[in-house]
Design a protein around this motif. Structure first.
Motif, PDB file in Angstrom:
ATOM      1  N   LEU A 336      19.201  -9.795  30.323  1.00 43.57           N
ATOM      2  CA  LEU A 336      20.649  -9.770  30.544  1.00 43.57           C
ATOM      3  C   LEU A 336      21.007 -10.577  31.791  1.00 43.57           C
ATOM      4  N   LEU A 337      20.191 -10.463  32.826  1.00 36.74           N
ATOM      5  CA  LEU A 337      20.433 -11.252  34.040  1.00 36.74           C
ATOM      6  C   LEU A 337      20.328 -12.739  33.735  1.00 36.74           C
ATOM      7  N   ALA A 338      19.346 -13.112  32.926  1.00 39.55           N
ATOM      8  CA  ALA A 338      19.186 -14.525  32.559  1.00 39.55           C
ATOM      9  C   ALA A 338      20.378 -15.014  31.745  1.00 39.55           C
ATOM     10  N   ARG A 339      20.873 -14.180  30.845  1.00 41.43           N
ATOM     11  CA  ARG A 339      22.027 -14.571  30.025  1.00 41.43           C
ATOM     12  C   ARG A 339      23.277 -14.748  30.875  1.00 41.43           C
ATOM     13  N   MET A 340      23.502 -13.813  31.812  1.00 39.69           N
ATOM     14  CA  MET A 340      24.686 -13.930  32.668  1.00 39.69           C
ATOM     15  C   MET A 340      24.603 -15.172  33.555  1.00 39.69           C
ATOM     16  N   LEU A 363      24.817 -15.054  43.052  1.00 44.50           N
ATOM     17  CA  LEU A 363      24.135 -14.506  44.226  1.00 44.50           C
ATOM     18  C   LEU A 363      23.552 -13.127  43.909  1.00 44.50           C
ATOM     19  N   ALA A 364      24.307 -12.287  43.183  1.00 49.98           N
ATOM     20  CA  ALA A 364      23.804 -10.958  42.814  1.00 49.98           C
ATOM     21  C   ALA A 364      22.590 -11.063  41.903  1.00 49.98           C
ATOM     22  N   ILE A 365      22.588 -12.032  40.988  1.00 50.84           N
ATOM     23  CA  ILE A 365      21.437 -12.229  40.098  1.00 50.84           C
ATOM     24  C   ILE A 365      20.208 -12.645  40.903  1.00 50.84           C
ATOM     25  N   ILE A 366      20.400 -13.550  41.873  1.00 53.56           N
ATOM     26  CA  ILE A 366      19.272 -14.006  42.695  1.00 53.56           C
ATOM     27  C   ILE A 366      18.694 -12.846  43.492  1.00 53.56           C
ATOM     28  N   GLN A 367      19.539 -11.972  43.996  1.00 50.66           N
ATOM     29  CA  GLN A 367      19.086 -10.878  44.864  1.00 50.66           C
ATOM     30  C   GLN A 367      18.473  -9.717  44.097  1.00 50.66           C
ATOM     31  N   ASN A 368      18.692  -9.643  42.786  1.00 49.93           N
ATOM     32  CA  ASN A 368      18.213  -8.509  42.013  1.00 49.93           C
ATOM     33  C   ASN A 368      16.684  -8.555  41.886  1.00 49.93           C
ATOM     34  N   PRO A 369      15.982  -7.481  42.262  1.00 49.72           N
ATOM     35  CA  PRO A 369      14.517  -7.497  42.173  1.00 49.72           C
ATOM     36  C   PRO A 369      13.989  -7.572  40.749  1.00 49.72           C
ATOM     37  N   ARG A 370      14.841  -7.329  39.741  1.00 55.36           N
ATOM     38  CA  ARG A 370      14.384  -7.404  38.345  1.00 55.36           C
ATOM     39  C   ARG A 370      14.598  -8.780  37.733  1.00 55.36           C
ATOM     40  N   THR A 371      15.217  -9.680  38.467  1.00 58.82           N
ATOM     41  CA  THR A 371      15.384 -11.031  37.947  1.00 58.82           C
ATOM     42  C   THR A 371      14.005 -11.680  37.791  1.00 58.82           C
ATOM     43  N   SER A 372      13.757 -12.260  36.644  1.00 60.97           N
ATOM     44  CA  SER A 372      12.431 -12.802  36.354  1.00 60.97           C
ATOM     45  C   SER A 372      12.168 -14.065  37.170  1.00 60.97           C
ATOM     46  N   PRO A 373      10.893 -14.365  37.455  1.00 58.74           N
ATOM     47  CA  PRO A 373      10.566 -15.606  38.180  1.00 58.74           C
ATOM     48  C   PRO A 373      11.085 -16.855  37.483  1.00 58.74           C
ATOM     49  N   THR A 375      13.821 -17.134  35.712  1.00 59.42           N
ATOM     50  CA  THR A 375      15.263 -17.237  35.982  1.00 59.42           C
ATOM     51  C   THR A 375      15.503 -17.726  37.399  1.00 59.42           C
ATOM     52  N   LEU A 376      14.718 -17.242  38.357  1.00 60.25           N
ATOM     53  CA  LEU A 376      14.858 -17.695  39.736  1.00 60.25           C
ATOM     54  C   LEU A 376      14.503 -19.172  39.867  1.00 60.25           C
ATOM     55  N   MET A 380      16.875 -22.344  41.226  1.00 60.65           N
ATOM     56  CA  MET A 380      16.461 -23.340  42.218  1.00 60.65           C
ATOM     57  C   MET A 380      16.616 -24.754  41.682  1.00 60.65           C
ATOM     58  N   ASN A 381      16.318 -24.933  40.411  1.00 59.70           N
ATOM     59  CA  ASN A 381      16.332 -26.275  39.840  1.00 59.70           C
ATOM     60  C   ASN A 381      17.717 -26.765  39.462  1.00 59.70           C
ATOM     61  N   THR A 382      18.606 -25.839  39.089  1.00 59.66           N
ATOM     62  CA  THR A 382      19.902 -26.280  38.554  1.00 59.66           C
ATOM     63  C   THR A 382      21.098 -25.927  39.418  1.00 59.66           C
ATOM     64  N   ARG A 383      20.949 -24.921  40.329  1.00 62.70           N
ATOM     65  CA  ARG A 383      22.120 -24.458  41.059  1.00 62.70           C
ATOM     66  C   ARG A 383      21.953 -24.489  42.568  1.00 62.70           C
TER      67      ARG A 383
END
Length: 440
Positions: A336-340, A363-373, A375-376, A380-383
């Motif tokens: 869900l984090l990746a989709r958002m 920013l909230a997606i980046i800070q979430n500890p459940r965001t997958s590597p 997605t992070l 880094m590559n696009t935003r």
């Protein structure tokens, strides 16, 4: 009864304040009367009561030493003798006045407080009831008073025993519109049986306090989730002890009626929904918000609760208004984090002319500890290269950020980014060495 040696201590204390001087005189003659109570009776308005107390063996053996002129009572008694002296000279009034200038957590000698609990003046008892260093047994002694201020202080004190709190609930707090039932409902020591009773109180603030209490069991929270007052429901869904099934039910009711509208103004066009009066028992399962923003406030708390089930978070994320709150929830599913993140928009305007800026969402997606590597890495590559510095700092702080990204951020020209990399528990020795080698 007051002169009976078998009469319990607590009862003798209560009887020493009886309006009938004959009852008080009986306490003064009781061989088991406690010394502090006898000292209080030495100041009684009735001469027969004072005479009975003066003739008591305990008084004859102990009180004469308290009458020494060089031993004046201190404002804050340091021990039991000081407290007895305070009762004898001014009934504890100096202690009560001095206590007003102190904080609730200021230490007082528990023995001194136990002695002063025999006082007759409500302002002295109120001072004791607010002391966080008072023992439960001391607070139990003053629970029989009818002074609203004393009872509220007892209800607010974390040292008050569950038995005393239950006694206060039984003494009519359920029908009170004042602060007493609210304080009882907030106290973590209030027993479950009393919380059940308070969950049906007429005072909605008391029911709201029950919903906020971390000691409230699941079945009571499930009952309050159907309350007709929205403020109560908001606290139920904010309580991290509420079962996921209850949260899902509340979300389903709201979304089925109000939807997950993009902007709160669209809620004004939704139809009203009837509910039952709370006084008839458990309210209807359909909620009637008192204010147009109330459904949104409940959804926002649902989106924030870490026990909210995946289905609930996904349903809320279908609308745009609370996506950032969902993204900040540590229970949000990684997909869900990746989709958002994929659907996040840069600053601009949507088709309806509203400003859209998903910087906070990203920013909230980046800070979430459940965001997958992965997605992070996509961030880094696009935003991150064209985003604000907060993106880099958030990436540097997240323990899930891939090592390759941390290695790259360790060479950042921004010292705040490098500091965040140095604090990251995932940073290797090689990365930390690279951070230290940068020019500060």
């Amino acid at each position: 009864m007051s002169s009976n040696p078998a009469t319990p201590l607590g009862t003798l204390v209560v009887l020493s304040h009886d309006l009938d001087p004959r009852v008080r005189e009986g306490v003064g003659r009781n061989p088991n009367a406690p010394l502090p109570t006898l000292v209080v009776l030495l100041r009684d308005s009735s001469s027969s009561v004072r005479m009975a107390a003066e003739r008591h063996p305990e008084v004859a053996a102990n009180v004469h030493s308290l009458r020494a002129p060089e031993r004046r009572p201190a404002d804050i008694p340091l021990n039991g003798d000081d407290a007895l002296r305070a009762l004898l000279f001014d009934g504890g009034s100096a202690f009560a006045e001095a206590h007003k200038r102190r904080t609730f957590d200021s230490p007082c000698d528990p023995v001194a407080l136990a002695v002063l609990a025999h006082a007759q003046h409500p302002h002295v008892l109120h001072a004791i009831a607010t002391c966080r260093s008072a023992k439960s047994e001391t607070l139990d002694l003053i629970a029989h008073y009818s002074s609203e201020a004393v009872l509220e202080a007892l209800a607010d004190n974390p040292r008050t025993s569950p038995a005393t709190l239950a006694q206060l609930v039984r003494r009519g707090a359920l029908g009170s519109a004042g602060l007493l039932p609210v304080l009882l409902a907030e106290n973590r020591n209030t027993p479950v049986e009393s919380l059940i009773a308070l969950s049906n109180a007429r005072n909605p603030s008391a029911r709201r306090a029950v919903a906020m209490n971390p000691s409230t069991p699941d079945e009571i929270l499930a009952h309050l989730a159907s309350d007709s007052v929205v403020d109560v429901v908001k606290e139920v869904v904010a309580n991290e002890q509420t079962r996921p099934g209850v949260l899902a039910t509340v979300a389903q009711r709201l979304i089925s009626v109000w939807g997950t509208s993009t902007y709160p103004e669209s809620m004004l066009a939704m139809p009203e929904v009837a509910t039952q009066n709370h006084g008839s028992g458990i309210a209807s399962t359909t909620l009637l918000p008192r204010y147009p923003s109330s459904p949104g406030e409940i959804l926002e708390r649902l989106a924030r609760n870490p026990r909210a089930p995946d289905t609930t978070l996904r349903a809320i994320a279908d609308g745009r208004l609370y996506r950032q709150t969902v993204a900040g929830n540590a229970a949000a599913p990684p997909d869900l984090l990746a989709r958002m993140l994929e659907e996040a928009r840069p600053w601009g305007y949507d088709d309806d002319g509203y400003v859209v800026d998903d910087t906070g969402l990203v920013l909230a997606i980046i800070q979430n500890p459940r965001t997958s590597p992965s997605t992070l890495s996509r961030v880094m590559n696009t935003r991150a290269g064209r985003g604000p510095n907060e993106y880099h700092i958030a990436l540097a702080e997240n323990p899930a950020t891939p090592i390759a990204i941390l290695r790259e951020l360790a060479g950042s020209t921004n010292p705040y980014v490098r500091e965040a990399v140095a604090r990251n528990v995932s940073s290797t020795d090689e990365i930390l060495h690279k951070v230290r080698s940068q020019h500060w």
